[in-house]
Write an enzyme that holds these catalytic residues in place. Structure first.
Site, mmCIF file in Angstrom:
data_model
loop_
_atom_site.group_PDB
_atom_site.id
_atom_site.type_symbol
_atom_site.label_atom_id
_atom_site.label_comp_id
_atom_site.label_asym_id
_atom_site.label_seq_id
_atom_site.Cartn_x
_atom_site.Cartn_y
_atom_site.Cartn_z
ATOM 1 N N ASP A 81 0.841 -1.196 0.000
ATOM 2 C CA ASP A 81 0.000 0.000 0.000
ATOM 3 C C ASP A 81 0.881 1.252 0.000
ATOM 4 O O ASP A 81 1.812 1.366 0.806
ATOM 5 C CB ASP A 81 -0.888 -0.009 1.248
ATOM 6 N N ASN A 224 -9.907 0.701 1.036
ATOM 7 C CA ASN A 224 -8.865 0.511 2.042
ATOM 8 C C ASN A 224 -9.383 0.816 3.440
ATOM 9 O O ASN A 224 -10.053 1.825 3.660
ATOM 10 C CB ASN A 224 -7.677 1.418 1.743
#
Length: 279
Positions: A81, A224
């Site tokens: 990420d 997310n």
């Protein structure tokens, strides 16, 4: 089962739902998320922030994530990420990631394109998809939010880079929102129509459910969740500390934090429509 980014995003695209992407930080958060995924029969993404690779925490966590994903009965992607450079992306690939985010959004458009395209080409050699970002998704603590992603820039970026999916700025931010955000759903639709790839919603912690569902209907296929994972783990730890009958044995001490993370993951899985989609 361990799958790559394009496979799991493709599942969401075909089914018109969203994959919950949970940032994990230790073995216990991995366990909580995967226990929830197994129970809900849901595909999930486990992802790590780049600092865990830079500080080499990832050296210990990555083998656990890969082994757990391989053993899981549901599809699991292991994702980097917000990778800021080739260094983190390369280490993530070496340590088992099956999805990579190259986040060049803090740079100007041309540099962002060049950085992202290079990583897309590198990852293509090993069959791994890449998430890019256009429109810098900042923090809730920032004094000013950057300009929202435009459909024109998104389309140009996707055409120039070949990313699998695209993170966009549509009123979202990282962290705990001081007041409920208002996502620009019409913009999501316009971006999706212009660029033609699945979109990613960062800052999923704390966004009201009705807005999440509207964003998914408009083209969001990955959301997310990081802050809420941290808070769930912290609350579980606090509840254990306040329990006068608690055990000092760490494995027993950690059972409640794992359950709190699992419950949070179950709620997010249900919210984004991923429950039962692994069947």
């Amino acid at each position: 089962m361990l799958v790559n980014l394009q496979t799991i995003i493709g599942m969401a695209e075909q089914g018109k739902y969203c994959i919950p992407a949970f940032n994990v930080y230790n073995t216990e958060t991995i366990m909580g998320v995967l226990d929830a995924a197994e129970e809900a029969k849901a595909p999930v993404i486990l992802q790590l922030y780049p600092r865990l690779f830079n500080e080499e925490v990832g050296f210990y966590l990555c083998p656990s994530i890969v082994a757990a994903a391989q053993r899981a009965s549901v599809p699991v992607c292991f994702h980097l990420d917000h990778g800021p450079s080739e260094w983190e992306a390369t280490r993530a690939l070496r340590w088992g990631c099956t999805g990579i985010m190259l986040d060049g959004s803090a740079h100007d458009f041309d540099k962002n394109v060049a950085m992202t395209k290079h990583i897309v080409d590198t990852c293509a050699a090993v069959g791994i998809g890449v998430e890019g970002e256009i429109g810098h998704v900042g923090s809730v603590n920032d004094e000013v939010m950057d300009e929202f992603t435009t459909p024109e820039e998104a389309a140009a970026f996707v055409k120039a880079t070949g990313v699998t999916c695209l993170a966009v700025l549509i009123g979202n931010a990282h962290g705990h929102y001081k007041k409920p955000p208002k996502l620009d759903i019409d913009r999501v639709k316009a971006i999706r129509e212009a660029c033609g790839v699945p979109l990613v919603l960062h800052g999923g912690s704390g966004i009201p459910e009705d807005q999440v569902k509207a964003a998914i209907a408009a083209g969001i296929r990955k959301m997310n969740i990081g802050t809420d994972v941290c808070c769930a783990f912290a609350e579980g730890t606090k509840a254990t500390i306040e329990d006068p009958g608690r055990s000092i044995a760490i494995d027993i001490f950690m059972k409640k934090p794992i359950q709190y993370v699992k419950q949070l993951a179950l709620e997010k899985i249900a919210m984004v429509g991923a429950a039962g989609k692994a069947e």
